[in-house]
Write a protein that holds these residues in place. Sequence first.
Motif, short mmCIF file in Angstrom:
data_model
loop_
_atom_site.label_atom_id
_atom_site.label_comp_id
_atom_site.label_asym_id
_atom_site.label_seq_id
_atom_site.Cartn_x
_atom_site.Cartn_y
_atom_site.Cartn_z
N CYS A 151 -4.19 8.34 3.96
CA CYS A 151 -5.12 8.87 4.41
C CYS A 151 -4.79 10.22 5.51
O CYS A 151 -3.81 10.57 5.67
CB CYS A 151 -5.76 8.05 5.35
SG CYS A 151 -4.69 7.27 6.94
N GLY A 152 -5.97 10.77 6.08
CA GLY A 152 -5.93 11.75 6.57
C GLY A 152 -5.32 11.50 8.37
O GLY A 152 -5.38 10.27 8.56
N ARG A 153 -4.89 12.28 8.94
CA ARG A 153 -4.33 12.15 10.43
C ARG A 153 -5.59 11.77 11.30
O ARG A 153 -6.30 12.41 11.39
CB ARG A 153 -3.53 13.33 10.70
CG ARG A 153 -2.17 13.47 9.94
CD ARG A 153 -1.40 14.74 10.37
NE ARG A 153 -0.30 14.87 9.88
CZ ARG A 153 -0.26 15.59 8.46
NH1 ARG A 153 -1.31 16.26 8.06
NH2 ARG A 153 0.96 15.69 7.80
N LYS A 154 -5.43 10.24 11.90
CA LYS A 154 -6.42 10.05 12.68
C LYS A 154 -8.19 10.20 12.36
O LYS A 154 -8.71 10.60 12.89
CB LYS A 154 -6.17 10.79 14.08
CG LYS A 154 -4.96 10.91 14.64
CD LYS A 154 -4.26 9.54 15.05
CE LYS A 154 -3.12 9.58 15.80
NZ LYS A 154 -2.28 8.10 15.96
N SER A 155 -7.81 9.76 10.99
CA SER A 155 -9.33 10.13 10.21
C SER A 155 -10.20 8.91 10.39
O SER A 155 -9.67 7.69 10.55
CB SER A 155 -8.96 10.23 8.75
OG SER A 155 -8.51 9.32 8.10
N ALA A 156 -11.43 9.14 10.20
CA ALA A 156 -12.11 7.98 10.10
C ALA A 156 -12.09 6.99 8.95
O ALA A 156 -12.34 5.81 8.95
CB ALA A 156 -13.85 8.54 10.26
N ASN B 75 -12.05 -2.74 8.87
CA ASN B 75 -12.76 -3.70 8.03
C ASN B 75 -11.69 -4.64 7.16
O ASN B 75 -12.13 -5.87 6.85
CB ASN B 75 -13.52 -2.81 6.83
CG ASN B 75 -14.57 -2.23 7.37
OD1 ASN B 75 -15.95 -2.83 7.63
ND2 ASN B 75 -14.62 -1.05 7.73
N ALA B 76 -10.47 -4.33 6.87
CA ALA B 76 -9.46 -5.28 6.24
C ALA B 76 -9.29 -6.13 7.24
O ALA B 76 -9.08 -7.37 6.81
CB ALA B 76 -8.19 -4.47 5.75
N GLU B 77 -8.81 -5.81 8.45
CA GLU B 77 -8.44 -6.90 9.49
C GLU B 77 -9.60 -7.76 9.99
O GLU B 77 -9.35 -8.87 10.26
CB GLU B 77 -7.97 -6.15 10.79
CG GLU B 77 -6.57 -5.54 10.75
CD GLU B 77 -6.25 -4.73 11.85
OE1 GLU B 77 -7.34 -4.38 12.67
OE2 GLU B 77 -4.82 -4.06 11.90
N LYS B 78 -10.84 -7.17 9.75
CA LYS B 78 -12.08 -8.03 9.95
C LYS B 78 -12.06 -9.25 9.07
O LYS B 78 -12.36 -10.29 9.07
CB LYS B 78 -13.07 -7.26 10.15
CG LYS B 78 -14.52 -8.03 10.45
CD LYS B 78 -15.62 -7.07 10.29
CE LYS B 78 -15.62 -5.69 11.52
NZ LYS B 78 -16.77 -4.84 11.25
N ARG B 79 -11.81 -9.00 7.80
CA ARG B 79 -11.83 -10.00 6.66
C ARG B 79 -10.47 -10.96 6.58
O ARG B 79 -10.60 -11.86 6.30
CB ARG B 79 -11.84 -9.16 5.27
CG ARG B 79 -13.21 -8.64 5.08
CD ARG B 79 -13.12 -7.46 3.91
NE ARG B 79 -12.72 -8.23 2.68
CZ ARG B 79 -14.22 -8.76 2.10
NH1 ARG B 79 -15.26 -8.40 2.51
NH2 ARG B 79 -13.89 -9.42 0.77
N ALA C 96 -11.69 -1.42 1.37
CA ALA C 96 -10.98 -2.75 2.58
C ALA C 96 -11.49 -3.98 1.76
O ALA C 96 -10.74 -5.03 1.63
CB ALA C 96 -11.32 -2.26 3.75
N LYS C 97 -12.76 -4.06 1.48
CA LYS C 97 -13.30 -5.19 0.92
C LYS C 97 -12.77 -5.59 -0.32
O LYS C 97 -13.06 -6.76 -0.64
CB LYS C 97 -14.91 -4.97 0.87
CG LYS C 97 -15.51 -4.60 2.40
CD LYS C 97 -17.01 -4.64 2.20
CE LYS C 97 -17.85 -4.35 3.45
NZ LYS C 97 -19.23 -4.27 3.34
N THR C 98 -12.49 -4.63 -1.19
CA THR C 98 -11.87 -4.73 -2.55
C THR C 98 -10.52 -5.33 -2.40
O THR C 98 -10.07 -6.33 -3.33
CB THR C 98 -11.99 -3.52 -3.52
OG1 THR C 98 -13.43 -2.96 -3.43
CG2 THR C 98 -11.26 -4.04 -4.68
#
Length: 427
Positions: free
Chosen positions: A172-177, A185-189, A286-288
């Motif tokens: 991913c990009g550096r410090k990206s959204a 979202n992955a840690e939430k799941r 993340a959900k996938t």
Amino acid sequence: MDKRGVNHSRMYAAEGENVPALPATAAETTAERPWPVALLSHKVRDYVNRMSVVWVRGELVQVSRGKGALVFMTLRDTKDDASFSVSMRASAFAKLDLEPQQGSEVVVQCKPTFWSRRGSLQLDAYDIRAVGIGDLLQRLERLKCTLFNEGLFNADRKRPLPFLPRTIGLICGRKSAAERDVIVNAEKRWPAVRFATREVAVQGVKAVAEVSEALRELDAREDVDVIIISRGGGSLEDLLPFSDESLVRLAAAARTPIVSAIGHEVDTPLLDLVADYRASTPTDAAKTVVPDMVVERTQLDEARRRAYSALTSRIDREKEALAAVRARPAFAEPHTMIESHAEVIDGAIASARASVTIALERARERVKALADQARALSPLHTLERGYAVVQGTDGSALTHPSEAPEGARLSIRLAGGRVSATSLGED
């Protein structure tokens, strides 16, 4: 003073301060007599405002239709790396004969406008007409056809994603959204999820090299079970690295399943087509790749409940079946069945003994008859009636007097034994 009659010297002088007049033209400025930034901005604005409406040809690399009164676009030169920001009233945009799309080559009727406050130049568009598919889009279409013909987009090449990956590779990009959306979202799941994150350039000249290097590194790790390549949308020009042929082929050859989360539904770089799964957003990625722990626990509890219910029902049915079997007469009074079979066996034994006795008696009588018959036909029985058998010295029986000349030694067989004799010749 400018054409509006404003004395710029007085405009930039402090109150009560007497300052010399500012240079009237750019050529008259010196290090000792410079123009203030605002003055330069005003002069550039005035110069640009004197320009006429112009028709410009280029390629649309970004079209942003928001809810406001303006539609914003980026017009790019197809031969050079020059571009302009373009704005158009939403009402005029809605009346166009075409719907401009990213990658479309168009001609735009516009008026250059300089925004002095931020020092930027943009084009105010009045009309847009289609010319054809842009050169960039044409190249992408040709590459897309080539990869399609090679089978790199085939569904049978897509590998299933692991149910619960040990480690998720994230590019991913550096410090990206996009990075934050995936991880949060992955840690939430699944709170225990682990990431191997590689922050790289996701647009510009370094993007292809850095994304490719990160992909090679993560693909070589044994503990990385799935790789997410995430960006979070952007213009067609911004997403060009993810349609680069070398990067697309590298992703197609990777041994680790790849999830492409480059942009939103309207963005479809070629990486989306070769990836094992295309996520519409980083959140969707993340959900996938990570199961929902709450859902899994709920399903596990439900499965345990169904299993317990099924097992209890099976035990109850087996108990009822066992009770029905035990209630049968054969199990209620088992000796009755044994006694009936014992009577049958005793009768069979008695019958067998009688049959054997009769068979033996008949055999005995048959043997006695055969013995009497053999005795009646036996030569010994004949001898017992007073007959004798005369034999020569060679043991052969004599049947004629000529076979015993005078003086011949004879052996006479009687019923009680043998006697020797000498022949006196034929009488």
